[in-house]
Structure formats: structure tokens, C-alpha cells
Design an enzyme around this catalytic site. Structure first.
Site, PDB file in Angstrom:
ATOM      1  N   GLN A   4       1.412 -10.062  10.517  1.00  0.00           N
ATOM      2  CA  GLN A   4       1.696  -9.301  10.047  1.00  0.00           C
ATOM      3  C   GLN A   4       1.109  -8.524  10.289  1.00  0.00           C
ATOM      4  O   GLN A   4       1.511  -6.878   9.754  1.00  0.00           O
ATOM      5  CB  GLN A   4       1.819 -10.387   8.576  1.00  0.00           C
ATOM      6  CG  GLN A   4       2.731  -9.153   7.078  1.00  0.00           C
ATOM      7  CD  GLN A   4       1.696  -8.993   6.451  1.00  0.00           C
ATOM      8  OE1 GLN A   4       0.519  -8.304   6.198  1.00  0.00           O
ATOM      9  NE2 GLN A   4       2.441  -9.661   5.095  1.00  0.00           N
TER      10      GLN A   4
ATOM     11  N   GLN B  59       0.836  -1.377  -0.093  1.00  0.00           N
ATOM     12  CA  GLN B  59      -0.329  -0.032  -0.233  1.00  0.00           C
ATOM     13  C   GLN B  59       0.545   0.748  -0.406  1.00  0.00           C
ATOM     14  O   GLN B  59       2.260   1.122   0.645  1.00  0.00           O
ATOM     15  CB  GLN B  59      -0.888  -0.096   1.647  1.00  0.00           C
ATOM     16  CG  GLN B  59      -2.065   0.573   0.747  1.00  0.00           C
ATOM     17  CD  GLN B  59      -3.183   0.720   2.225  1.00  0.00           C
ATOM     18  OE1 GLN B  59      -3.259  -0.267   2.616  1.00  0.00           O
ATOM     19  NE2 GLN B  59      -3.915   2.338   2.635  1.00  0.00           N
TER      20      GLN B  59
ATOM     21  N   HIS C 163       1.395  -2.069  11.033  1.00  0.00           N
ATOM     22  CA  HIS C 163       2.116  -3.084  11.014  1.00  0.00           C
ATOM     23  C   HIS C 163       2.418  -1.787  12.953  1.00  0.00           C
ATOM     24  O   HIS C 163       3.571  -2.258  13.265  1.00  0.00           O
ATOM     25  CB  HIS C 163       3.256  -2.993   9.937  1.00  0.00           C
ATOM     26  CG  HIS C 163       2.991  -3.221   9.084  1.00  0.00           C
ATOM     27  ND1 HIS C 163       2.823  -4.756   9.569  1.00  0.00           N
ATOM     28  CD2 HIS C 163       2.708  -2.481   8.083  1.00  0.00           C
ATOM     29  CE1 HIS C 163       2.521  -5.165   8.209  1.00  0.00           C
ATOM     30  NE2 HIS C 163       2.055  -3.966   6.982  1.00  0.00           N
TER      31      HIS C 163
ATOM     32  N   LEU D  10       1.115  -5.586   2.644  1.00  0.00           N
ATOM     33  CA  LEU D  10       0.251  -6.232   1.724  1.00  0.00           C
ATOM     34  C   LEU D  10       0.519  -7.243   0.164  1.00  0.00           C
ATOM     35  O   LEU D  10      -0.112  -8.247  -0.866  1.00  0.00           O
ATOM     36  CB  LEU D  10      -0.594  -5.039   0.946  1.00  0.00           C
ATOM     37  CG  LEU D  10      -1.473  -5.692  -0.526  1.00  0.00           C
ATOM     38  CD1 LEU D  10      -2.657  -6.270  -0.331  1.00  0.00           C
ATOM     39  CD2 LEU D  10      -2.183  -4.175  -1.473  1.00  0.00           C
TER      40      LEU D  10
END
Length: 313
Positions: free
Chosen positions: A249, A11, A200, A92
Site C-alpha cells: 500500500q 493524511q 503511493h 493511512l
């Protein structure tokens, strides 16, 4: 001897018009966009090619849009006989790597990342989270800046991209404070990123839990290509660990620098970024500087860059 790795963007790489030239020239690429439209019951093809930008920027659309574009280009590269020994994707982009490795079908992957995008977007109220890129500061000093800023809230390392570039993530005031401290410690830049959520970091754990529930119903195959995981910076050995890694993740840092180092240690000398942008090639160049080997770097996002690859490989 040429040893190739494919890198897949995440992204932030999106732009209006991505994939359009290649889809118009290659039926196989156009078919991927059509499959995406049918799988999502959404005109994602038109969103990628024509916008509007404010819709493409919404995380739940951005993620399937980038995945679709990358897989469409990947199909064309495969038709020209170019394959990779190892692959990895940034955040992603890891889902594109899983499609390339036959771990996930494209149809399942594109539906899954749309949900992933929505879960990530909804995990933290708008305006509560932030991310920032810290440039030109040793990792230990970035850690020091974050440690000091935690009096203001959550702030954690999100992306360990390359030497001298770490992205941090967390609550707005803590991230801003960490940026101020990082500059005092000698950072060349400490810049807030234009993102919709603090990706994250531990604030996204709830999104990971929701994704875990979705993954229960997803079929996972044993990889037919070597994939390096964002979470470990090392190879995914067994298909049994993939769902757990994808769950983690979402809220754990992306160990990108370690991932590229692993590839180089295993003899990779050609990096091909497939999908919108060329950020990952930039990271690979910086990471590989400390090695004596000779490397080639390519990105493929349109006809010009595809032709460049085909004439040189």
C-alpha cells in the site's frame, strides 16, 4: 433498508483542534487519546488539540494523530449503536478500518503508523519528490500525460479518488511536466500538493520494505467486519494477506473510486466519514452520481456533526 459504510480519512485531513470537542464530552473518546499518549510516550493529545501546526504536519506525528482522532470518534459512534457493514480508509485511514475490524489492536496500530510515517518521510530526500492533483481530465489522458513526462523521471498515479480527480506522484520535474501536459490536454486544474514526500509511488518502496520488517512482530486477527483494500479496491478475504497488502500500500496507488463502487454494488446506501474533514464524503458523492439509488452522506468530526448523525439515523 439502511446499509452503512464507514470511511476513514488519511493524511492531509489534519487540523489543530481535531477531536477536542468530542474528547471533552465523552470519556471513551478521551481514553483513546490517553492510550495513544501512553503507547507513543508522546503528548499526542495536546498536539491534536493545541498544536503547534508545524509539529502536527510532520508525517510521523500526523499519521498517529489522525488515527487516534478517528478511533476516538468511532468509539462514541459505537456507543450510540451505529455500526457499519463495510469499511475502508484512504491510505493511512486503512489502519483505522483495521482497528474497527479488530484486525489490529489500537495500541499496536498507533505505534505502527508513527513508524510508517517516519519511513515514508525518510524514503525520498526533501525536495526530490512531489505530488499533484489532476482535476477534470479522463483517466486515459492523465495516463498519456504521465507517459510523456517520464522522460523527466518517475511519475505515477497515486490516488484514483473519484471521476475527474487523480493524484499523481513522483520526482519533482516529472510531476511538474505531467501537470503542464495535463493542462494542454484539457485538465481544469493541475495543482502541486503541499506534501512532504511522493506517497503511493515506486519511490516509496524502501519505506514499504521497512514497514514489512515491523509487521513481522505485529499480531493480525481475522477481520470481524468487511474491509476493502486500497491496493485491490476489493475485499480483504483472509488475514494472511493483510501484511502483504499493507507493505504494498505504501508504494502502490489507492483505488478509492473502485472501493466506493464495490460498496455501492453490495447495497451500501449510507456513507459515514469518521475523523477530521469531509473529503471522502465529497468523493463518494461524485462517484455515486452515476447510480440511480438514493444515498445519505454524513461526516463526524465534532459535536455538531455527531448530533446531526444521531438525529438522522
Amino acid at each position: 433498508m439502511r446499509k452503512i459504510a464507514f470511511l476513514f480519512p488519511g493524511q492531509g485531513a489534519q487540523y489543530i483542534g481535531m477531536g477536542k470537542e468530542i474528547a471533552e464530552k465523552y470519556p471513551s473518546a478521551n481514553k483513546i487519546f490517553q492510550i495513544s499518549n501512553e503507547s507513543l510516550n508522546l503528548d499526542l493529545k495536546n498536539l491534536c488539540f493545541e498544536g503547534p501546526d508545524e509539529e502536527l504536519m510532520k508525517t510521523e506525528f500526523t499519521q498517529p494523530a489522525i488515527l487516534t482522532t478517528s478511533v476516538a470518534i468511532l468509539k462514541v459512534i459505537g456507543e450510540h449503536g451505529i455500526n457499519a457493514e463495510i469499511c475502508a480508509g484512504l491510505s493511512l485511514g486503512e489502519y483505522t478500518a483495521l482497528v474497527y475490524s479488530n484486525v489490529l489492536s489500537f495500541e499496536e496500530a498507533v505505534k505502527l503508523v508513527k513508524k510508517r510515517g517516519r519511513f515514508m518521510q525518510e524514503a525520498v530526500p526533501e525536495g526530490k519528490g512531489a505530488m499533484a492533483a489532476i482535476i477534470g481530465l479522463d483517466n486515459s489522458l492523465v495516463m498519456e500525460a504521465m507517459d510523456k513526462a517520464r522522460t523527466k523521471g518517475v511519475v505515477e498515479g497515486a490516488n484514483y479518488n473519484c471521476p475527474g480527480q487523480i493524484v499523481i506522484s513522483g520526482e519533482v520535474e516529472a510531476v511538474k511536466d505531467a501537470c503542464t501536459i495535463a493542462k494542454e490536454l484539457g485538465a481544469k486544474k493541475a495543482t502541486l500538493l503541499s506534501v512532504s514526500a511522493p506517497f503511493h509511488c515506486s519511490l516509496l518502496k524502501n519505506a514499504g520494505d521497512k514497514l514489512k520488517d515491523e509487521l513481522v512482530n505485529v499480531s493480525i486477527n481475522q477481520p470481524i467486519k468487511k474491509i476493502i483494500s486500497n491496493v485491490t479496491g476489493d475485499y480483504i478475504i483472509n488475514s494472511d494477506e493483510i501484511k502483504d497488502l499493507l507493505t504494498k500500500q505504501v508504494s502502490m496507488p489507492v483505488l478509492w473510486e473502485k472501493s466506493i463502487e464495490q460498496m455501492i454494488d453490495d447495497g451500501i446506501n449510507t456513507f459515514i466519514e469518521i475523523g477530521p474533514g469531509k473529503t471522502l464524503i465529497g468523493f463518494a458523492k461524485k462517484i455515486s452520481k452515476k447510480y440511480d439509488n438514493e444515498f445519505d452522506y454524513f461526516n463526524v468530526e465534532n459535536i455538531e456533526t455527531l448530533d446531526n448523525l444521531l438525529t438522522k439515523i
